[in-house]
Write an enzyme that holds these catalytic residues in place. Structure first.
Site, mmCIF file in Angstrom:
data_model
loop_
_atom_site.group_PDB
_atom_site.id
_atom_site.type_symbol
_atom_site.label_atom_id
_atom_site.label_comp_id
_atom_site.label_asym_id
_atom_site.label_seq_id
_atom_site.Cartn_x
_atom_site.Cartn_y
_atom_site.Cartn_z
ATOM 1 N N HIS A 26 -5.557 -6.109 -3.347
ATOM 2 C CA HIS A 26 -6.340 -6.010 -2.242
ATOM 3 C C HIS A 26 -6.595 -7.543 -1.827
ATOM 4 O O HIS A 26 -7.357 -7.664 -0.746
ATOM 5 C CB HIS A 26 -7.732 -5.462 -2.676
ATOM 6 C CG HIS A 26 -7.728 -3.948 -2.761
ATOM 7 N ND1 HIS A 26 -8.602 -3.374 -3.396
ATOM 8 C CD2 HIS A 26 -7.156 -3.082 -2.146
ATOM 9 C CE1 HIS A 26 -8.720 -1.982 -3.429
ATOM 10 N NE2 HIS A 26 -7.294 -1.918 -2.733
ATOM 11 N N ASN A 80 -4.085 8.717 3.830
ATOM 12 C CA ASN A 80 -2.705 7.989 4.222
ATOM 13 C C ASN A 80 -2.427 7.845 5.673
ATOM 14 O O ASN A 80 -1.454 7.147 6.367
ATOM 15 C CB ASN A 80 -1.818 8.739 3.690
ATOM 16 C CG ASN A 80 -1.436 8.651 2.088
ATOM 17 O OD1 ASN A 80 -2.075 7.645 1.461
ATOM 18 N ND2 ASN A 80 -0.708 9.421 1.630
ATOM 19 N N HIS A 130 0.534 4.058 -2.861
ATOM 20 C CA HIS A 130 0.338 5.381 -2.698
ATOM 21 C C HIS A 130 1.313 6.505 -2.939
ATOM 22 O O HIS A 130 1.090 7.653 -3.116
ATOM 23 C CB HIS A 130 -0.300 5.587 -1.159
ATOM 24 C CG HIS A 130 -1.497 4.922 -0.645
ATOM 25 N ND1 HIS A 130 -2.394 5.610 0.191
ATOM 26 C CD2 HIS A 130 -2.044 4.035 -1.053
ATOM 27 C CE1 HIS A 130 -3.626 5.046 0.180
ATOM 28 N NE2 HIS A 130 -3.458 4.061 -0.551
ATOM 29 N N ARG A 151 0.917 -1.126 0.024
ATOM 30 C CA ARG A 151 0.126 0.121 0.022
ATOM 31 C C ARG A 151 0.779 1.341 -0.091
ATOM 32 O O ARG A 151 0.374 2.230 -0.603
ATOM 33 C CB ARG A 151 -0.831 -0.202 1.224
ATOM 34 C CG ARG A 151 -2.108 0.978 1.115
ATOM 35 C CD ARG A 151 -3.137 0.824 2.134
ATOM 36 N NE ARG A 151 -4.103 1.809 2.304
ATOM 37 C CZ ARG A 151 -4.223 2.496 3.471
ATOM 38 N NH1 ARG A 151 -3.613 2.201 4.442
ATOM 39 N NH2 ARG A 151 -5.237 3.681 3.335
#
Length: 318
Positions: free
Chosen positions: A189, A92, A64, A60
């Protein structure tokens, strides 16, 4: 001779004007830090042995980072003087495992001081996190520089879990990523957990007609409601993205979408077009197709890069 990756796929698409494209090479540290892959892999493996949530967290972090200003390590920055960095932006605040990247940077600095960027370390760590979870291995192109800018306000550019297929397509295409990449990368995911706030809108007061999102299986919605009641007071209440194997990289995520048991609206939205639905069905039915597509899309995403320096400390600009 260093093996350069073609970036024409990115240049032919609409990219953020703030992203600078630098040529990356599989052999970038061939002479200056040949052991970098092994050093980072060991740190990641050791961290995972103590905390099984690390793979999803690192993956992740990398996503990001790449979706704002390119893969330049700006998500790792802390700003002095009370200013808010990317890691402080609303999407975040739940990011974690920064310590793993910082530990990897320290280990790399011990053998190759001042050579390897934090952005490259994060890209390597993301690959290693997937491998340690049973996913595919891919050769990571290197040569990224670290950015000197990090703004919390720019985190609004991240694709949200509430996005529909049009919004998702626009977000990915702006970064030179295709619909194929969208479906493949969404498979990340398969690892990790989600806080209630990311899917609360689907199980409570969905719209004026439905209490629950009608695209969600009723039994699944009921189970989520028990975890995330409408007046949820547990700040950190969450559930696994994959209720069966949340720490294993596999194709269960796509099977859950077809069963109407995806957590996010953005996940279920992958069934909205014939092209994306066909890919979901393909990845759900083939254990081989998804890992290959994921690895290829990860390489493509990690080519989006900018930056100006090699940081001494991943948390601060030089």
């Amino acid at each position: 001779m260093a093996m350069l990756l073609s970036l024409l796929i990115l240049l032919s698409s609409v990219c953020s004007p703030r992203v600078i494209i630098n040529a990356l090479s599989l052999n970038h540290y061939g002479e200056t830090c040949p052991s970098v892959d092994d050093v980072v892999a060991k740190v990641v493996k050791d961290a995972i042995s103590k905390d099984k949530t690390v793979p999803a967290a690192i993956l992740r972090l990398h996503f990001h980072d790449c979706f704002i200003r390119g893969c330049d390590g700006s998500v790792l920055l802390e700003l002095r003087g009370g200013k808010s960095a990317e890691k402080d932006g609303p999407p975040n605040v739940s990011l974690h495992a920064f310590y793993v990247i910082e530990g990897a940077k320290k280990a790399v600095e011990d053998v190759c001081p001042g050579v390897v960027s934090c952005a490259d370390i994060l890209a390597l760590a993301a690959r290693d996190a997937v491998v340690q979870s049973g996913g595919p291995y891919w050769n990571v192109p290197k040569g990224r520089k670290n950015g000197r800018t990090s703004k919390a306000s720019e985190t609004t550019q991240l694709p949200a879990p509430t996005f529909n297929i049009s919004q998702l397509q626009k977000s990915f295409s702006q970064r030179g990523l295709s619909m194929d990449d969208l479906v493949a990368l969404s498979g990340g995911h398969t690892l990790g957990f989600s806080h209630c706030s990311s899917f609360q809108n689907r199980i409570h007061n969905f719209n004026s007609t439905h209490e629950v999102d009608p695209s969600m299986h009723p039994s699944f919605a009921a189970s989520l409601k028990s975890i995330c009641p409408s007046k949820n007071k547990a700040k950190n209440a969450c559930t696994s993205m994959d209720p069966f194997y949340s720490t294993t990289f596999d194709n269960t995520y796509y099977k859950l979408i077809l069963q109407e048991k995806a957590l996010f609206s953005s996940d279920q939205a992958l069934l909205s077009t014939p092209k994306t639905k066909n890919l979901v069905e393909k990845f759900a039915s083939s254990k081989k197709a998804f890992p290959i597509a994921f690895a290829n899309s990860m390489i493509k995403m990690s080519n989006i890069n900018g930056g100006q320096e090699i940081r001494k400390d991943c948390r601060f600009i030089n």
